[in-house]
Enzyme design. Structure first.
Site, PDB file in Angstrom:
ATOM      1  N   GLY A  26      12.019   1.562   4.604  1.00 36.48           N
ATOM      2  CA  GLY A  26      10.687   1.878   3.702  1.00 36.48           C
ATOM      3  C   GLY A  26       9.761   0.524   4.027  1.00 36.48           C
ATOM      4  O   GLY A  26      10.232  -0.411   4.068  1.00 36.48           O
ATOM      5  N   VAL A  94      14.483   8.077   8.091  1.00 35.19           N
ATOM      6  CA  VAL A  94      16.096   7.916   7.814  1.00 35.19           C
ATOM      7  C   VAL A  94      16.639   9.307   7.250  1.00 35.19           C
ATOM      8  O   VAL A  94      16.122   9.811   6.277  1.00 35.19           O
ATOM      9  CB  VAL A  94      16.149   6.931   6.963  1.00 35.19           C
ATOM     10  CG1 VAL A  94      17.825   6.544   6.404  1.00 35.19           C
ATOM     11  CG2 VAL A  94      15.589   5.599   7.638  1.00 35.19           C
ATOM     12  N   GLU A 189      -7.460   8.623 -13.291  1.00 33.21           N
ATOM     13  CA  GLU A 189      -8.401   8.312 -12.165  1.00 33.21           C
ATOM     14  C   GLU A 189      -8.991   9.285 -11.324  1.00 33.21           C
ATOM     15  O   GLU A 189      -9.995   9.140 -10.890  1.00 33.21           O
ATOM     16  CB  GLU A 189      -7.617   7.158 -11.273  1.00 33.21           C
ATOM     17  CG  GLU A 189      -7.521   6.012 -12.143  1.00 33.21           C
ATOM     18  CD  GLU A 189      -6.143   4.942 -11.570  1.00 33.21           C
ATOM     19  OE1 GLU A 189      -6.358   3.801 -11.812  1.00 33.21           O
ATOM     20  OE2 GLU A 189      -5.423   5.493 -10.416  1.00 33.21           O
ATOM     21  N   GLN A 339       4.701  -3.470  -8.947  1.00 32.22           N
ATOM     22  CA  GLN A 339       5.414  -4.718  -9.346  1.00 32.22           C
ATOM     23  C   GLN A 339       6.753  -4.852  -9.306  1.00 32.22           C
ATOM     24  O   GLN A 339       7.438  -5.735  -9.000  1.00 32.22           O
ATOM     25  CB  GLN A 339       4.475  -5.266 -10.767  1.00 32.22           C
ATOM     26  CG  GLN A 339       3.042  -5.779 -10.575  1.00 32.22           C
ATOM     27  CD  GLN A 339       3.338  -7.110  -9.606  1.00 32.22           C
ATOM     28  OE1 GLN A 339       4.099  -7.879  -9.658  1.00 32.22           O
ATOM     29  NE2 GLN A 339       2.170  -7.392  -9.030  1.00 32.22           N
TER      30      GLN A 339
END
Length: 451
Positions: A26, A94, A189, A339
């Site tokens: 990734g 993968v 948003e 995060q």
């Protein structure tokens, strides 16, 4: 020229056969950070990803609504890691991780590649979840990739074009009805930007329709907008959306979606059908299918979202050489945000280096919450930073600064600021071109340059 499928096994560096082999799966936040943190380690890193870019996913909705180009939020992974000599980047999907043989198998148009590892960091992310209703997908795309964003942009821009051509009032209304499912950060948003697009950017550009007549509906099965920001900010965000002309439907579960629109059901069982040609799904995610691959081999049980329960050091139970991070894992109810993935990527890289140096293991992973931000409209956002919860213009400025900090590449930051200035201060949107193949994929034929 046709390339026949083949199987290739990547061998270790023959110049340094003793090197510890780290495979990173990734190129998202977790995988990229892990690879970069191993820059000075005496290891051989292979990063395998199904895309050739690192995606700054929090700004995908701006690509979908014409503010930013895909290149500004998706720099090429090879470019990002070009100065890191111990990293090899492979393009491939993968399909298998063998815990017994310690190999990763990936597929590309060149065939099958088998990559041995001594340590592996699985950061394959998540995909859109329709909660068992995968038949919704063709009519209500999610927003998890560049392809998704470009598809949604074509649907939004194309809906106004269809409405301009439509003579039937009922069909025109369906073309100008936009439904966003999911009132989390992405849904809010997206709804806010579709409103800005219709009421500011497009309002003088059509002759037979008024884009300001567009109907925008935000739907969620829960009873709040941006629920993780607290009741006060949640109510403020809902009020701001309604001021923008967005209809906010809470406590409504989507039970059917097709080419004509969708049907919702409230807690009393009452059903409502809404005709719409543009439905966007922002309601949930499910971890990569690689989680199931790991579960079958290790005997663990995945959670409802397909996430892997990991040990406090982010490793797979009974497999200390396998780290599972980001949206793929579950640990202490950590949120599925960038995060967490970034901090876990750095943690896994450090753990590998400490092992190779013969040092004591580091302490269990501890997440440092730097806060959560979400925009509602231009000049208006909400922020949850430690004990502070606030909204409005100051939160919006903080949102701008934080997102610029985490964009990869100086050039991307400069062009993003310019496009934000055009979109937020002015009325323009730089990215509104719709490829003909996306507008009408069934009847598309390449046109002459002059057409």
């Amino acid at each position: 020229m046709t390339v026949s499928p083949q199987t290739t096994e990547l061998l270790r560096d023959r110049r340094r056969p003793e090197l510890h082999r780290v495979v990173v799966i990734g190129s998202g936040f977790g995988g990229l950070i892990a690879a970069k943190k191993l820059k000075r380690a005496d290891v051989e890193v292979t990063l395998i990803s199904r895309t050739n870019h690192h995606l700054f996913q929090p700004l995908l909705y701006q690509v979908a609504t014409g503010i930013l180009s895909e290149g500004e939020i998706a720099p090429a992974t090879r470019e990002v890691l070009r100065r890191q000599g111990n990293v090899r980047v492979l393009l491939g999907d993968v399909t298998d991780i063998s815990l017994e043989n310690r190999t990763v198998t990936s597929q590309s148009n060149r065939g099958t590649t088998v990559t041995p590892y001594d340590s592996v960091i699985v950061a394959a992310g998540a995909k859109t979840s329709y909660f068992g209703n995968d038949g919704f997908a063709p009519f209500a795309p999610g927003l998890k990739s560049i392809d998704d964003a470009l598809d949604i942009r074509a649907r939004i821009m194309g809906a106004f074009e269809d409405a301009e051509l439509e003579t039937d009032p009922t069909k025109r209304a369906a073309s100008m009805t936009f439904v966003v499912v999911g009132a989390g950060a992405t849904g809010v948003e997206m709804a806010g930007q579709i409103s800005e697009l219709s009421r500011r950017t497009l309002r003088r550009e059509f002759r037979l329709i008024d884009p300001r007549d567009a109907r925008i509906v935000l739907i969620d099965a829960l009873d709040s907008v941006l629920g993780n920001f607290g009741s006060k900010l949640s109510a403020g965000a809902a009020a701001r959306l309604e001021k923008l002309g967005v209809e906010v439907w809470l406590g409504e579960k989507v039970v059917a979606v097709d080419e004509s629109g969708l049907t919702t059901e409230d807690s009393s069982g009452k059903r409502t059908t809404t005709a719409s040609k543009t439905i966007i799904w922002a309601a949930g995610v499910r971890a990569s299918a690689l989680g199931q691959t790991l579960a079958e081999q290790s005997g663990i049980t995945l959670d409802r979202a397909g996430r892997v329960p990991v040990r406090p050091d982010c490793t797979l139970p009974n497999h200390p050489e396998v780290f599972v991070i980001g949206d793929m894992m579950t640990l202490h109810d950590l949120p599925g945000v960038a995060q967490v993935a970034m901090q876990q990527g750095a943690y896994a890289a450090k753990a590998i280096q400490r092992r190779l140096a013969g040092r004591e293991p580091q302490k269990d992973f501890s997440y440092f919450d730097k806060g959560t931000l979400a925009t509602v409209s231009r000049f208006n956002a909400v922020a949850n930073v430690g004990p502070l919860r606030f909204g409005g213009f100051i939160a919006w400025v903080l949102w701008l600064v934080v997102h610029l900090m985490y964009l990869v590449g100086f050039k991307n930051r400069v062009t993003t600021v310019l496009h934000w200035a055009v979109s937020f201060v002015g009325r323009g949107r730089a990215e509104r071109a719709i490829p003909r193949a996306r507008l009408d994929p069934v009847h598309y034929e390449p046109a002459d340059a002059a057409a």
